[in-house]
Scaffold this motif. Structure first.
Motif, PDB file in Angstrom:
ATOM      1  N   THR A  20      18.456  49.669  69.205  1.00  0.00           N
ATOM      2  CA  THR A  20      19.143  49.032  68.078  1.00  0.00           C
ATOM      3  C   THR A  20      19.682  47.705  68.602  1.00  0.00           C
ATOM      4  OG1 THR A  20      21.377  49.838  68.508  1.00  0.00           O
ATOM      5  CG2 THR A  20      19.911  51.330  67.330  1.00  0.00           C
ATOM      6  N   SER A  21      20.451  47.008  67.787  1.00  0.00           N
ATOM      7  CA  SER A  21      20.981  45.730  68.258  1.00  0.00           C
ATOM      8  C   SER A  21      22.008  45.934  69.368  1.00  0.00           C
ATOM      9  CB  SER A  21      21.596  44.948  67.096  1.00  0.00           C
ATOM     10  OG  SER A  21      22.554  45.737  66.442  1.00  0.00           O
ATOM     11  N   ASN A  54      17.944  58.297  71.363  1.00  0.00           N
ATOM     12  CA  ASN A  54      17.503  56.921  71.141  1.00  0.00           C
ATOM     13  C   ASN A  54      16.338  56.840  70.157  1.00  0.00           C
ATOM     14  OD1 ASN A  54      19.429  55.907  72.813  1.00  0.00           O
ATOM     15  ND2 ASN A  54      18.052  55.337  74.470  1.00  0.00           N
ATOM     16  N   LEU A  57      17.862  57.268  66.766  1.00  0.00           N
ATOM     17  CA  LEU A  57      18.597  56.061  66.392  1.00  0.00           C
ATOM     18  C   LEU A  57      17.628  54.942  66.018  1.00  0.00           C
ATOM     19  CD1 LEU A  57      21.404  55.905  69.115  1.00  0.00           C
ATOM     20  CD2 LEU A  57      21.702  56.274  66.664  1.00  0.00           C
ATOM     21  N   GLU A  58      16.557  54.831  66.791  1.00  0.00           N
ATOM     22  CA  GLU A  58      15.581  53.781  66.557  1.00  0.00           C
ATOM     23  C   GLU A  58      14.946  53.919  65.170  1.00  0.00           C
ATOM     24  OE1 GLU A  58      12.192  54.025  69.089  1.00  0.00           O
ATOM     25  OE2 GLU A  58      11.723  51.917  68.899  1.00  0.00           O
ATOM     26  N   TYR A  61      17.558  53.041  62.562  1.00  0.00           N
ATOM     27  CA  TYR A  61      17.829  51.607  62.614  1.00  0.00           C
ATOM     28  C   TYR A  61      16.691  50.810  61.987  1.00  0.00           C
ATOM     29  CZ  TYR A  61      18.730  46.979  64.597  1.00  0.00           C
ATOM     30  OH  TYR A  61      18.946  45.635  64.772  1.00  0.00           O
ATOM     31  N   GLN A  62      15.453  51.160  62.361  1.00  0.00           N
ATOM     32  CA  GLN A  62      14.309  50.397  61.868  1.00  0.00           C
ATOM     33  C   GLN A  62      14.123  50.581  60.374  1.00  0.00           C
ATOM     34  OE1 GLN A  62      10.954  51.326  64.335  1.00  0.00           O
ATOM     35  NE2 GLN A  62      11.518  49.785  65.840  1.00  0.00           N
ATOM     36  N   ARG A  64      16.499  51.206  58.172  1.00  0.00           N
ATOM     37  CA  ARG A  64      17.541  50.459  57.499  1.00  0.00           C
ATOM     38  C   ARG A  64      17.278  48.956  57.613  1.00  0.00           C
ATOM     39  NH1 ARG A  64      23.360  52.419  59.178  1.00  0.00           N
ATOM     40  NH2 ARG A  64      22.656  51.451  61.065  1.00  0.00           N
ATOM     41  N   HIS A  65      16.797  48.571  58.804  1.00  0.00           N
ATOM     42  CA  HIS A  65      16.581  47.168  59.089  1.00  0.00           C
ATOM     43  C   HIS A  65      15.458  46.598  58.236  1.00  0.00           C
ATOM     44  CE1 HIS A  65      17.853  44.034  61.788  1.00  0.00           C
ATOM     45  NE2 HIS A  65      16.608  43.663  61.983  1.00  0.00           N
TER      46      HIS A  65
END
Ligand SMILES: [Zn+2]
Length: 72
Positions: A20-21, A54, A57-58, A61-62, A64-65
């Motif tokens: 993530t960021s 991870n 989370l990835e 995150y991706q 949502r991103h």
């Protein structure tokens, strides 16, 4: 010999994966030791459990991103 180098001079991590960021995975260029940023922002050894977290989370995150921001 390479591990001895790391013991003396410390590991030389380069980013191996951006999760993530805020969370990234790193690999030592000398001994290939892998670490990751944990939830508190510290570096932890990349255990299978953390790797699993991870990946999750990835994905979150991706999803949502890409939903909010289109990169051309
Ligand atoms: Zn190292």
């Amino acid at each position: 010999m390479k591990k001895l180098f790391c013991n003396i001079f410390g590991h030389h991590y380069s980013i191996s994966k951006k999760v993530t960021s805020h969370i990234k995975e790193y690999k030592c260029i000398h001994c290939q030791k892998q670490v990751t940023t944990d939830v508190s922002g510290n570096l932890s050894s990349l255990t299978p459990e953390l790797q699993d977290i991870n990946r999750t989370l990835e994905r979150i995150y991706q999803r949502r991103h890409t939903a909010t921001q289109q990169v051309a």
